[in-house]
Enzyme design. Structure first.
Site, mmCIF file in Angstrom:
data_model
loop_
_atom_site.group_PDB
_atom_site.id
_atom_site.type_symbol
_atom_site.label_atom_id
_atom_site.label_comp_id
_atom_site.label_asym_id
_atom_site.label_seq_id
_atom_site.Cartn_x
_atom_site.Cartn_y
_atom_site.Cartn_z
ATOM 1 N N LYS A 1 50.543 37.285 42.360
ATOM 2 C CA LYS A 1 50.053 38.632 42.060
ATOM 3 C C LYS A 1 48.659 38.978 42.566
ATOM 4 C CE LYS A 1 52.845 38.626 37.929
ATOM 5 N NZ LYS A 1 52.977 38.764 36.518
ATOM 6 N N LYS B 1 50.799 48.427 42.557
ATOM 7 C CA LYS B 1 50.548 48.078 43.965
ATOM 8 C C LYS B 1 51.785 48.290 44.840
ATOM 9 C CE LYS B 1 46.502 46.149 42.753
ATOM 10 N NZ LYS B 1 46.387 46.612 41.379
ATOM 11 N N ASN C 1 47.363 47.487 35.626
ATOM 12 C CA ASN C 1 46.646 46.273 35.261
ATOM 13 C C ASN C 1 46.716 46.037 33.751
ATOM 14 O OD1 ASN C 1 45.719 45.898 37.952
ATOM 15 N ND2 ASN C 1 44.193 47.481 37.607
ATOM 16 N N GLY D 1 42.494 42.540 30.041
ATOM 17 C CA GLY D 1 42.171 41.228 29.525
ATOM 18 C C GLY D 1 42.962 40.083 30.127
ATOM 19 N N SER D 2 43.921 40.377 31.021
ATOM 20 C CA SER D 2 44.693 39.302 31.643
ATOM 21 C C SER D 2 43.816 38.540 32.635
ATOM 22 C CB SER D 2 45.928 39.860 32.350
ATOM 23 O OG SER D 2 45.539 40.680 33.440
ATOM 24 N N ARG D 3 44.348 37.437 33.130
ATOM 25 C CA ARG D 3 43.565 36.579 34.035
ATOM 26 C C ARG D 3 43.043 37.345 35.244
ATOM 27 N NH1 ARG D 3 44.585 33.180 38.352
ATOM 28 N NH2 ARG D 3 46.794 33.681 38.336
ATOM 29 N N THR E 1 33.167 46.714 43.690
ATOM 30 C CA THR E 1 33.695 46.906 45.042
ATOM 31 C C THR E 1 33.380 48.301 45.572
ATOM 32 O OG1 THR E 1 35.834 47.445 44.047
ATOM 33 C CG2 THR E 1 35.536 45.201 44.855
ATOM 34 N N GLU F 1 42.795 46.359 49.434
ATOM 35 C CA GLU F 1 42.574 47.165 48.228
ATOM 36 C C GLU F 1 42.598 48.652 48.541
ATOM 37 O OE1 GLU F 1 40.059 45.293 44.681
ATOM 38 O OE2 GLU F 1 38.839 45.717 46.440
#
Length: 192
Positions: free
Chosen positions: A8, A50, A90, A93-95, A114, A176
């Site tokens: 991912k 995405k 998204n 709090g995920s990795r 970014t 991105e």
């Protein structure tokens, strides 16, 4: 079946394209074949924002996976079997989330941003789980199920997480987008 396995990370896909194709595309095909060969009745594949108008390899592999799962409905024959896709943004709090990243950077007093204009869709883990469970009970087959979820500006998150830090603009990474999208106009006729 809930198909959640995937590679991912956008930057990792740009540098390891074959691994992402093997996992996200060929892995999807393997799941579909296994479902066709057994007595599975409902299949929900997890997707990502995405995959909508992809500009990177990760998004392209997830779009391909989405297409494979929805097209599988054309070959189920007389089986009581339906395939659908759930797409969301998204997971806070995920990795891979920006929140832990910013929290870690805030210890040093400076956040790397970014692009100040960047926006992202966000969903809580519990909301994603609820959506998938709802999809299992309500899918028809062949659709992309997309929740109505909020988006956030990256600078708002940075200021909320670390209001006293300095911000360094570093530019977008390969692959991105400034603004993600959940669906494209061509997907809209299959999207609920």
């Amino acid at each position: 079946i809930i198909h959640a396995a995937a590679l991912k990370q956008v930057p990792a896909a740009e540098y390891n394209p074959i691994e992402f194709i093997n996992t996200n595309v060929l892995g999807a095909h393997n799941i579909i074949q296994a479902c066709l060969d057994t007595n599975v009745k409902r299949v929900v594949a997890l997707s990502t924002d995405k995959a909508a108008g992809p500009v990177n390899l990760y998004g392209a592999t997830k779009l391909c996976s989405d297409k494979l799962f929805n097209a599988a409905n054309n070959i189920v024959g007389k089986r009581d079997l339906s395939f659908s896709v759930v797409r969301y943004g998204n997971v806070f709090g995920s990795r891979g989330s920006v929140i832990p990243y910013f929290l870690n950077q805030s210890k040093m007093g400076k956040l790397t941003i970014t692009d100040e204009r960047m926006t992202r869709f966000n969903i809580l883990l519990s909301e994603g789980v609820d959506l998938v469970l709802w999809a299992i009970d309500n899918l028809y087959g062949g659709e992309i199920l997309v929740p109505k979820i909020p988006s956030y500006r990256i600078m708002d998150v940075a200021k909320a997480v670390a209001p006293n830090c300095d911000y360094q603009i570093i530019g977008i990474r390969p692959g991105e987008k400034i603004h993600e999208e959940m669906i494209t106009s061509s997907d809209s006729k299959l999207t609920f």
